[in-house]
Design a protein around this motif. Sequence first.
Motif, PDB file in Angstrom:
ATOM      1  N   THR A   1       0.835  -1.198   0.000  1.00 57.13           N
ATOM      2  CA  THR A   1       0.000   0.000   0.000  1.00 57.13           C
ATOM      3  C   THR A   1       0.874   1.254   0.000  1.00 57.13           C
ATOM      4  O   THR A   1       2.048   1.214   0.417  1.00 57.13           O
ATOM      5  N   LYS A   2       0.307   2.371  -0.430  1.00 55.12           N
ATOM      6  CA  LYS A   2       1.045   3.641  -0.410  1.00 55.12           C
ATOM      7  C   LYS A   2       1.394   4.075   1.016  1.00 55.12           C
ATOM      8  O   LYS A   2       2.522   4.543   1.247  1.00 55.12           O
ATOM      9  N   PRO A   3       0.486   3.938   2.002  1.00 53.54           N
ATOM     10  CA  PRO A   3       0.871   4.298   3.371  1.00 53.54           C
ATOM     11  C   PRO A   3       2.069   3.504   3.880  1.00 53.54           C
ATOM     12  O   PRO A   3       2.934   4.052   4.572  1.00 53.54           O
ATOM     13  N   LEU A   4       2.144   2.212   3.551  1.00 52.28           N
ATOM     14  CA  LEU A   4       3.280   1.413   3.996  1.00 52.28           C
ATOM     15  C   LEU A   4       4.571   1.872   3.320  1.00 52.28           C
ATOM     16  O   LEU A   4       5.637   1.916   3.945  1.00 52.28           O
ATOM     17  N   LEU A   5       4.488   2.237   2.064  1.00 52.46           N
ATOM     18  CA  LEU A   5       5.644   2.749   1.336  1.00 52.46           C
ATOM     19  C   LEU A   5       6.103   4.072   1.946  1.00 52.46           C
ATOM     20  O   LEU A   5       7.297   4.279   2.204  1.00 52.46           O
ATOM     21  N   ALA A   6       5.154   4.974   2.183  1.00 49.87           N
ATOM     22  CA  ALA A   6       5.492   6.278   2.770  1.00 49.87           C
ATOM     23  C   ALA A   6       6.062   6.113   4.173  1.00 49.87           C
ATOM     24  O   ALA A   6       7.007   6.820   4.560  1.00 49.87           O
ATOM     25  N   GLU A   7       5.514   5.179   4.934  1.00 55.11           N
ATOM     26  CA  GLU A   7       6.003   4.957   6.293  1.00 55.11           C
ATOM     27  C   GLU A   7       7.438   4.431   6.281  1.00 55.11           C
ATOM     28  O   GLU A   7       8.280   4.880   7.064  1.00 55.11           O
ATOM     29  N   ALA A   8       7.738   3.499   5.373  1.00 56.50           N
ATOM     30  CA  ALA A   8       9.099   2.975   5.275  1.00 56.50           C
ATOM     31  C   ALA A   8      10.077   4.087   4.899  1.00 56.50           C
ATOM     32  O   ALA A   8      11.178   4.177   5.459  1.00 56.50           O
ATOM     33  N   LEU A   9       9.673   4.944   3.972  1.00 54.82           N
ATOM     34  CA  LEU A   9      10.527   6.058   3.557  1.00 54.82           C
ATOM     35  C   LEU A   9      10.694   7.066   4.687  1.00 54.82           C
ATOM     36  O   LEU A   9      11.791   7.581   4.925  1.00 54.82           O
ATOM     37  N   HIS A  10       9.604   7.352   5.398  1.00 55.44           N
ATOM     38  CA  HIS A  10       9.642   8.306   6.500  1.00 55.44           C
ATOM     39  C   HIS A  10      10.594   7.821   7.598  1.00 55.44           C
ATOM     40  O   HIS A  10      11.396   8.588   8.139  1.00 55.44           O
ATOM     41  N   ILE A  11      10.514   6.541   7.935  1.00 58.15           N
ATOM     42  CA  ILE A  11      11.389   5.978   8.956  1.00 58.15           C
ATOM     43  C   ILE A  11      12.848   6.077   8.519  1.00 58.15           C
ATOM     44  O   ILE A  11      13.733   6.417   9.311  1.00 58.15           O
ATOM     45  N   ASP A  12      13.111   5.798   7.242  1.00 61.46           N
ATOM     46  CA  ASP A  12      14.473   5.916   6.722  1.00 61.46           C
ATOM     47  C   ASP A  12      14.989   7.343   6.876  1.00 61.46           C
ATOM     48  O   ASP A  12      16.120   7.565   7.329  1.00 61.46           O
ATOM     49  N   ARG A  13      14.157   8.325   6.525  1.00 62.38           N
ATOM     50  CA  ARG A  13      14.591   9.725   6.623  1.00 62.38           C
ATOM     51  C   ARG A  13      14.757  10.161   8.077  1.00 62.38           C
ATOM     52  O   ARG A  13      15.672  10.922   8.410  1.00 62.38           O
ATOM     53  N   LEU A  14      13.881   9.683   8.948  1.00 61.34           N
ATOM     54  CA  LEU A  14      14.015  10.018  10.361  1.00 61.34           C
ATOM     55  C   LEU A  14      15.323   9.467  10.928  1.00 61.34           C
ATOM     56  O   LEU A  14      15.990  10.131  11.728  1.00 61.34           O
ATOM     57  N   GLU A  15      15.681   8.262  10.524  1.00 61.49           N
ATOM     58  CA  GLU A  15      16.934   7.675  10.991  1.00 61.49           C
ATOM     59  C   GLU A  15      18.116   8.526  10.531  1.00 61.49           C
ATOM     60  O   GLU A  15      19.073   8.729  11.285  1.00 61.49           O
ATOM     61  N   ARG A  16      18.060   9.011   9.303  1.00 57.54           N
ATOM     62  CA  ARG A  16      19.130   9.862   8.794  1.00 57.54           C
ATOM     63  C   ARG A  16      19.197  11.181   9.567  1.00 57.54           C
ATOM     64  O   ARG A  16      20.287  11.696   9.856  1.00 57.54           O
ATOM     65  N   LEU A  17      18.035  11.738   9.894  1.00 64.11           N
ATOM     66  CA  LEU A  17      17.997  12.971  10.674  1.00 64.11           C
ATOM     67  C   LEU A  17      18.574  12.746  12.065  1.00 64.11           C
ATOM     68  O   LEU A  17      19.346  13.572  12.575  1.00 64.11           O
ATOM     69  N   LYS A  18      18.229  11.621  12.680  1.00 69.82           N
ATOM     70  CA  LYS A  18      18.735  11.327  14.016  1.00 69.82           C
ATOM     71  C   LYS A  18      20.246  11.145  14.005  1.00 69.82           C
ATOM     72  O   LYS A  18      20.943  11.592  14.923  1.00 69.82           O
ATOM     73  N   VAL A  19      20.765  10.513  12.966  1.00 69.06           N
ATOM     74  CA  VAL A  19      22.218  10.364  12.835  1.00 69.06           C
ATOM     75  C   VAL A  19      22.873  11.742  12.720  1.00 69.06           C
ATOM     76  O   VAL A  19      23.909  12.018  13.343  1.00 69.06           O
TER      77      VAL A  19
END
Length: 211
Positions: free
Chosen positions: A70-88
């Motif tokens: 689903t699109k929400p699952l895709l967006a959530e996976a991408l969002h988590i990836d970007r959040l991890e990069r921000l936290k780093v």
Amino acid sequence: MKNMSETSQKSSEELKTRTPKRQRGHDRVVILLEAAARIFARKGYDAATMTEIAAEANSSIGSLYQFFPTKPLLAEALHIDRLERLKVGLHHLAEQRPGLSAADSGEAIFDALGAFIEQYPEFPVLAGRRDIPKERKVRSRAELKELIGNVLRRAQPPISDDIALMSGIILELLRIAVVAGSEPDAAEDRRVVTELRLMLRRRLSEAASGA
């Protein structure tokens, strides 16, 4: 009741993203996520379609749905990836910039976010989704506050005020700045952000001086 429970559990499991087991699968997921990032940044979350994302990735729609049903699952996976990069990035900021004044620490955090959004323009779109899981939103906010607090704890002179409160204020101003930055015609909002940053500098200086 048992059958209904089993059916519900099965349906929930089927909606989960597929975790690739081979390098080729991992590479495909990266390509799909980056394609989604470009489409979300270009068209926004609501207007973006899975068909457009698959085409952007030079992939079949079936391959996209194989990893992200689903699109929400895709967006959530991408969002988590970007959040991890921000936290780093925030973690590195705390490690590499010790000894800044409290006011300069706040500025450094804002500058780091500005550079992050310039690199990942899809982030404001992802952060503005209405279907973000509540528990993940709460967890991510707590993690970001802690990382911001780590930067502030290294300020010289030390902040004598409530660092958790200061971190929350900075996080709210970051949220406002993200919204303003995603509106190209919102010149007045950007002026508001500038004024808020000046107010933040004064507040952090006061917190460091014990005023």
